[in-house]
Design an enzyme around this catalytic site. Structure first.
Site, PDB file in Angstrom:
ATOM      1  N   TYR A  54      27.819  12.781  14.144  1.00 14.18           N
ATOM      2  CA  TYR A  54      26.859  12.962  15.272  1.00 14.18           C
ATOM      3  C   TYR A  54      26.058  11.510  15.336  1.00 14.18           C
ATOM      4  O   TYR A  54      25.588  11.188  16.426  1.00 14.18           O
ATOM      5  CB  TYR A  54      25.932  14.260  15.236  1.00 14.18           C
ATOM      6  CG  TYR A  54      26.598  15.307  15.528  1.00 14.18           C
ATOM      7  CD1 TYR A  54      26.566  15.763  16.862  1.00 14.18           C
ATOM      8  CD2 TYR A  54      27.114  16.030  14.660  1.00 14.18           C
ATOM      9  CE1 TYR A  54      27.453  16.714  17.450  1.00 14.18           C
ATOM     10  CE2 TYR A  54      27.893  17.218  14.977  1.00 14.18           C
ATOM     11  CZ  TYR A  54      27.849  17.686  16.156  1.00 14.18           C
ATOM     12  OH  TYR A  54      28.745  18.796  16.593  1.00 14.18           O
ATOM     13  N   GLY A  56      25.298   8.022  16.556  1.00 18.99           N
ATOM     14  CA  GLY A  56      26.315   7.215  17.158  1.00 18.99           C
ATOM     15  C   GLY A  56      26.488   7.828  18.589  1.00 18.99           C
ATOM     16  O   GLY A  56      25.993   8.657  18.988  1.00 18.99           O
ATOM     17  N   GLY A  58      28.299  10.170  21.118  1.00 16.72           N
ATOM     18  CA  GLY A  58      28.829  11.512  21.155  1.00 16.72           C
ATOM     19  C   GLY A  58      28.705  12.199  19.912  1.00 16.72           C
ATOM     20  O   GLY A  58      27.534  12.171  19.382  1.00 16.72           O
ATOM     21  N   HIS A  74      19.244  15.445  17.399  1.00 15.74           N
ATOM     22  CA  HIS A  74      18.540  14.573  18.311  1.00 15.74           C
ATOM     23  C   HIS A  74      19.326  14.536  19.535  1.00 15.74           C
ATOM     24  O   HIS A  74      18.758  14.361  20.842  1.00 15.74           O
ATOM     25  CB  HIS A  74      18.504  12.985  17.480  1.00 15.74           C
ATOM     26  CG  HIS A  74      18.208  11.942  18.444  1.00 15.74           C
ATOM     27  ND1 HIS A  74      18.998  11.177  19.020  1.00 15.74           N
ATOM     28  CD2 HIS A  74      17.099  11.594  18.750  1.00 15.74           C
ATOM     29  CE1 HIS A  74      18.257  10.105  19.707  1.00 15.74           C
ATOM     30  NE2 HIS A  74      16.986  10.583  19.568  1.00 15.74           N
ATOM     31  N   ASP A  75      20.669  14.493  19.441  1.00 12.77           N
ATOM     32  CA  ASP A  75      21.492  14.693  20.687  1.00 12.77           C
ATOM     33  C   ASP A  75      21.271  16.027  21.590  1.00 12.77           C
ATOM     34  O   ASP A  75      21.022  15.869  22.691  1.00 12.77           O
ATOM     35  CB  ASP A  75      22.964  14.984  20.214  1.00 12.77           C
ATOM     36  CG  ASP A  75      23.901  13.745  19.553  1.00 12.77           C
ATOM     37  OD1 ASP A  75      23.028  12.553  19.751  1.00 12.77           O
ATOM     38  OD2 ASP A  75      24.830  13.695  19.098  1.00 12.77           O
ATOM     39  N   ASP A 120      13.004  10.961  19.738  1.00 15.88           N
ATOM     40  CA  ASP A 120      13.133   9.828  19.100  1.00 15.88           C
ATOM     41  C   ASP A 120      12.302   9.850  17.667  1.00 15.88           C
ATOM     42  O   ASP A 120      12.623   9.444  16.601  1.00 15.88           O
ATOM     43  CB  ASP A 120      13.185   8.518  19.537  1.00 15.88           C
ATOM     44  CG  ASP A 120      14.089   8.351  20.709  1.00 15.88           C
ATOM     45  OD1 ASP A 120      14.847   9.100  20.724  1.00 15.88           O
ATOM     46  OD2 ASP A 120      13.761   7.331  21.651  1.00 15.88           O
TER      47      ASP A 120
END
EC number: 3.1.1.4
Length: 146
Positions: A54, A56, A58, A74-75, A120
């Site tokens: 995860y 990076g 995608g 985070h995604d 973030d």
């Protein structure tokens, strides 16, 4: 063309920005990079750009460890921020402060900026608390992230 115009043109052509062959980093990613450097000064922020399934671009499959899980969260956080009207987390800038390893999202951010800043901030704090396994850097995504 006046001498002043020529001077400005020359400065742009030979400046680090004008001479750079790499693409500029979107401002939000630059801010996220700085947040990571605030909470994990012992590692390069780049170490987190291609880690696990995860961290990076995608993400899919089961996170390989706690650090990768930080990136998965985070995604998902960015996905939630995108539900705010007109919010695009990858380009949204925000106001924050780093003081002695502590991150604070400042007041005055609009709803989108506040959400992205918090995504973030929480990820950078999570990175600081998760062990880094060198074996999970630059892994074979097709083999390990199904």
């Amino acid at each position: 063309m006046t001498p002043a115009h020529l001077l400005i043109l020359a400065a742009v052509c030979v400046s680090p920005l004008g001479a750079s062959s790499s693409r500029p980093m979107p401002l939000n990613l630059y801010q996220f990079k700085n947040m990571i450097q605030c909470t994990v000064p012992s590692r390069s922020w780049w170490d987190f750009a291609d880690y696990g399934c995860y961290c990076g671009r995608g993400g899919s499959g089961t996170p390989v460890d706690d650090l990768d899980r930080c990136c998965q969260v985070h995604d998902h956080c960015y996905n939630e921020a995108e539900k705010i009207s007109g919010c695009w987390p990858y380009s949204k800038t925000y106001s924050y402060e780093c003081s002695q390893g502590t991150l604070t999202c400042k007041g005055g951010n609009n709803a989108c900026a506040a959400a992205v800043c918090d995504c973030d901030r929480l990820a950078a704090i999570c990175f600081a608390g998760a062990p880094y396994n060198n074996n999970n850097y630059n892994i074979d995504l097709k083999a390990r992230c199904q």
